[in-house]
Design a protein around this motif. Structure first.
Motif, short mmCIF file in Angstrom:
data_model
loop_
_atom_site.label_atom_id
_atom_site.label_comp_id
_atom_site.label_asym_id
_atom_site.label_seq_id
_atom_site.Cartn_x
_atom_site.Cartn_y
_atom_site.Cartn_z
N GLN A 107 -12.51 -1.46 -7.94
CA GLN A 107 -12.12 -2.08 -6.68
C GLN A 107 -10.79 -2.82 -6.76
OE1 GLN A 107 -15.89 -3.83 -6.52
NE2 GLN A 107 -16.74 -2.26 -5.19
N HIS A 108 -10.00 -2.46 -7.75
CA HIS A 108 -8.69 -3.10 -7.85
C HIS A 108 -7.67 -2.09 -8.36
CE1 HIS A 108 -5.75 -6.25 -8.38
NE2 HIS A 108 -5.54 -5.82 -9.61
N TYR A 109 -6.59 -1.92 -7.64
CA TYR A 109 -5.55 -0.97 -8.09
C TYR A 109 -4.49 -1.74 -8.88
CZ TYR A 109 -2.83 3.32 -8.00
OH TYR A 109 -2.15 4.45 -8.37
N THR A 169 -6.10 1.95 0.93
CA THR A 169 -5.34 3.15 0.58
C THR A 169 -6.21 4.14 -0.21
OG1 THR A 169 -3.41 1.72 0.32
CG2 THR A 169 -3.21 3.92 -0.59
N ILE A 170 -7.10 3.58 -1.01
CA ILE A 170 -7.96 4.41 -1.87
C ILE A 170 -9.17 4.87 -1.03
CG2 ILE A 170 -9.36 4.39 -4.00
CD1 ILE A 170 -6.43 3.90 -4.61
N PRO A 171 -9.53 6.16 -1.10
CA PRO A 171 -10.66 6.63 -0.29
C PRO A 171 -11.93 5.83 -0.57
CG PRO A 171 -9.58 8.46 -1.42
CD PRO A 171 -8.95 7.22 -1.93
N GLN A 172 -12.75 5.70 0.46
CA GLN A 172 -13.92 4.83 0.33
C GLN A 172 -14.85 5.26 -0.81
OE1 GLN A 172 -17.22 4.93 2.78
NE2 GLN A 172 -17.57 2.75 2.78
N TRP A 199 5.88 3.69 -0.52
CA TRP A 199 5.26 2.40 -0.74
C TRP A 199 5.65 1.51 0.44
CZ3 TRP A 199 1.84 1.93 -4.53
CH2 TRP A 199 1.93 2.75 -5.65
N MET A 224 -14.22 6.38 -3.59
CA MET A 224 -13.71 6.00 -4.91
C MET A 224 -13.80 4.50 -5.17
SD MET A 224 -10.32 8.26 -5.48
CE MET A 224 -9.63 7.17 -6.72
N ARG A 225 -13.83 3.73 -4.09
CA ARG A 225 -13.78 2.26 -4.26
C ARG A 225 -15.00 1.72 -4.98
NH1 ARG A 225 -12.79 0.75 1.58
NH2 ARG A 225 -11.75 2.73 2.00
N PHE A 264 -2.32 -5.23 -3.68
CA PHE A 264 -2.55 -3.87 -3.20
C PHE A 264 -3.71 -3.83 -2.21
CE2 PHE A 264 -4.12 0.49 -3.43
CZ PHE A 264 -2.94 1.19 -3.29
N ASP A 265 -3.51 -3.13 -1.12
CA ASP A 265 -4.57 -2.99 -0.12
C ASP A 265 -5.44 -1.78 -0.49
OD1 ASP A 265 -6.19 -2.58 2.02
OD2 ASP A 265 -4.67 -3.00 3.52
N MET A 266 -6.67 -2.07 -0.87
CA MET A 266 -7.55 -1.00 -1.38
C MET A 266 -7.96 0.01 -0.30
SD MET A 266 -7.94 -0.94 -4.60
CE MET A 266 -9.44 -0.05 -5.03
N TRP A 283 0.85 -1.19 0.00
CA TRP A 283 0.00 0.00 0.00
C TRP A 283 0.88 1.23 0.00
CZ3 TRP A 283 0.97 -2.69 4.47
CH2 TRP A 283 1.33 -1.98 5.61
N HIS A 284 0.25 2.39 -0.05
CA HIS A 284 1.00 3.64 -0.06
C HIS A 284 0.55 4.48 1.11
CE1 HIS A 284 2.80 7.36 -1.64
NE2 HIS A 284 3.57 6.54 -2.34
#
Lengths: 84, 538
Positions: A71-73, A61-64, A14, A66-67, A57-59, A8-9
């Motif tokens: 649902q996959h980075y 990290t992405i704001p809720q 990273w 946006m998910r 990648f742990d999602m 994750w970031h």
């Protein structure tokens, strides 16, 4: 053998986390080198014969908000022997 | 931190895409039971155009007094339980509708690890606010067209002739007011303001609509049923080709504008290129991951996408209806919308609004001599977007390979092929499944509309209408309201996006939209909607 890890970031670096270790680096190249050197040097991993690291990648990290759109980075695989 | 391996079943219980399939599929199956004479979907409560007081001589047919403004669809369409659904009345119907959706949605929220209590409270407010907007938007002044006035024997009077579009616009305005002026309330509702989840579920219901359209037409004329089945398939194919061409032009164009004119860094240009030209937030996230950009790049682009998509939703349906191409190019406008408006929610919502505006305009322009079946223009807008969505995974995979092996080679790094599947929009499976199931009924036991298949087609219709009409429209309404709630225009001003705002503005209005119109015209010109005036089809 393969090692499953989470990436994750944290806004600056990273971060890769797997059983027993956590490694940070600002760029992915550096991160890969750190992971490779840690695994090669640690007897625990050396004994297991780890050759490949799967990073998922742990999602979180992405704001809720946006998910809901995607649902996959990314996922990435590192072949330790090839990391320089 | 989760360290489970992401296999092909990953996310089946934790992702909105899958939950749209489960919920959409569940209600579709309930609807299908009508083929065996079991009606379990007639409760969905739908609005009618209303007035406070009926004028003298008017008949409550298309326009009714306010206390009849809602009715459970089963009261009209059920073959086996008409009396029962009539007996529950509008209030009973709305309450059953609320309970019937609250349970599965809360179960979904639980599995997706949301705050279920917060979701339940927010959902409750959003649900009843949606019904209030639906009610107000169906006042005859906003919604009634010439056809409605004539059929109800109303005197000639001035109305805005917006059809069902008025309710959508109202829901969006109410949402935007909450999102921009009542921010504590917007935050309170945010757990349940999920336009993408609602629209993905609505798109599964739209699959029922596409498959059911030939059935509906065939119950009036076998020839019309065949024509509509052919038209929807033609739209499906033309949408695929148009999308493919658009990908080849849009992405390189925006990438070049970003790099050459605005001198943006390579990764930012790639993410922005996908966000503006392909499919908004989902493409920005997929591309960000593919080119290994730091997540903040995708986050910034996504914030822009959401705001611009709502601006497009506000402008484009009116532009396409009243400026170009107008009703004569309705099936050019729909796909152009699909290619232009980023995010599924805004596109499907804009397509639905376009459908309402175009049908109302053609009815008004021809004094009711030309009427089009509802939903085909929406389908034309959504189909191109579905193709775009399906291509995202492949496109992101190609970019990932390019980045990994050509642009930024990192020794030892590999790109797993299953990435394509992880980025595949799963709700599309629900859409196609619904379409194929109903099409199979039409061509199989329904004998393609021949008299010997009519009984089964009529039975299928009784269960399909509540899903494709009632549930689909309700979820579109929920999308409009939720889109408004989560859109904060101040983000554009507050965020220091600088050049990105300008790349987006110029790229969208001076490149994407004109090229989308051109491509859509090239692949869809000459397609015509069937005229159903005087056939008794609603």
């Amino acid at each position: 053998m393969e090692l499953q890890a989470t990436i994750w970031h944290d806004g600056k670096n990273w971060v890769v986390e797997a059983e027993g270790f956590k490694v940070k680096a600002s760029e992915l190249d550096e991160l890969d080198r750190k992971v490779a050197s840690l695994i090669k040097s640690d007897p625990y991993f050396a004994n297991k014969g780890i050759r490949r690291v799967n990073m998922f990648f742990d999602m979180m990290t992405i704001p809720q908000w946006m998910r809901q759109y995607m649902q996959h980075y990314f996922s990435r695989i590192i072949e330790l022997e090839e990391v320089k | 931190m989760s360290q489970e391996k992401k296999g092909w079943t990953y996310g089946m219980l934790t992702q909105e895409d899958w939950w749209a399939v489960w919920i959409g599929g569940f209600f579709m199956i309930l609807g299908l039971l009508s083929v065996w004479g079991i009606d379990l979907v007639g409760w969905i409560t739908y609005p009618k155009i209303w007035v406070f007081k009926m004028p003298e001589g008017a008949v409550p047919k298309k326009i009714v007094p306010w206390y009849q403004a809602f009715y459970p669809l089963g009261a009209k369409y059920s073959l086996t339980a008409k009396k029962f659904w009539k007996s529950i009345g509008p209030i009973g119907g709305i309450l059953i509708t609320y309970v019937a959706f609250t349970i599965p949605l809360c179960i979904g929220a639980y599995f997706m690890r949301w705050n279920v209590r917060q979701f339940f409270l927010g959902w409750t407010v959003i649900f009843f606010l949606t019904y209030l907007c639906w009610f107000i938007g169906h006042h005859a002044f906003f919604a009634a067209t010439t056809v409605h006035l004539k059929k109800s024997n109303f005197p000639d009077m001035f109305t805005l002739s917006l059809g069902g579009g008025a309710s959508f616009i109202l829901a969006l305005i109410v949402g935007l007011i909450i999102g921009n002026f009542f921010k504590p309330l917007a935050r309170f509702l945010s757990e349940a303001a999920k336009p993408e989840w609602y629209i993905k579920t609505a798109i599964v219901f739209l699959g029922v609509k596409v498959g059911y359209l030939p059935i509906k037409m065939a119950t009036f004329s076998q020839k019309l049923g065949h024509k509509v089945a052919g038209l929807t398939f033609e739209l499906f194919l033309a949408g695929a080709v148009a999308t493919f061409v658009a990908y080849l032009i849009f992405w390189p164009g925006i990438y070049t504008i970003s790099r050459k004119i605005f001198k943006l860094p390579r990764k930012t240009a790639a993410v922005l290129g996908s966000g503006i030209s392909i499919c908004g937030v989902s493409a920005a996230v997929a591309t960000g991951g593919a080119v290994r950009a730091k997540p903040v790049v995708s986050i910034m682009v996504s914030a822009l996408v959401v705001v611009y998509a709502v601006i497009e939703l506000i402008i484009l349906p009116w532009f396409f209806t009243y400026v170009w191409p107008g009703p004569e190019g309705a099936l050019v406008a729909g796909p152009a919308m699909g290619l232009s408006v980023k995010t599924d929610g805004a596109d499907a919502a804009a397509g639905e609004l376009l459908d309402e505006l175009m049908r109302a305009k053609i009815a008004k322009d021809t004094n009711g001599a030309v009427q089009w079946p509802e939903g085909i223009i929406t389908v034309s807008a959504v189909v191109t977007k579905l193709w775009i969505d399906m291509f995202i995974g492949l496109w992101a995979f190609i970019l990932a390979l390019l980045w990994c092996y050509v642009v930024e080679c990192r020794p030892g790094e590999k790109v797993p092929a299953i990435e394509v599947w992880h980025r595949f929009p799963k709700f599309v499976i629900g859409y196609f499944a619904a379409w194929i199931i109903y099409l199979t009924i039409f061509f199989g036991p329904g004998h393609a509309g021949a008299p010997e298949g009519m009984a089964i087609l009529k039975a299928a219709k009784a269960g399909a209408v509540p899903v494709e009409k009632g549930m689909r429209k309700l979820f579109f309404m929920l999308t409009f309201l939720s889109l408004g709630i989560i859109t904060d225009f101040k983000k554009l001003k507050e965020a220091q996006f600088g050049k990105m705002v300008w790349v987006y503005l110029i790229g969208l209005f001076f490149f994407i939209i004109p090229v989308a119109c051109l491509i859509s015209w090239l692949f869809h010109q000459g397609m015509e909607l069937p005229n159903i005036a005087g056939m008794g089809i609603e």
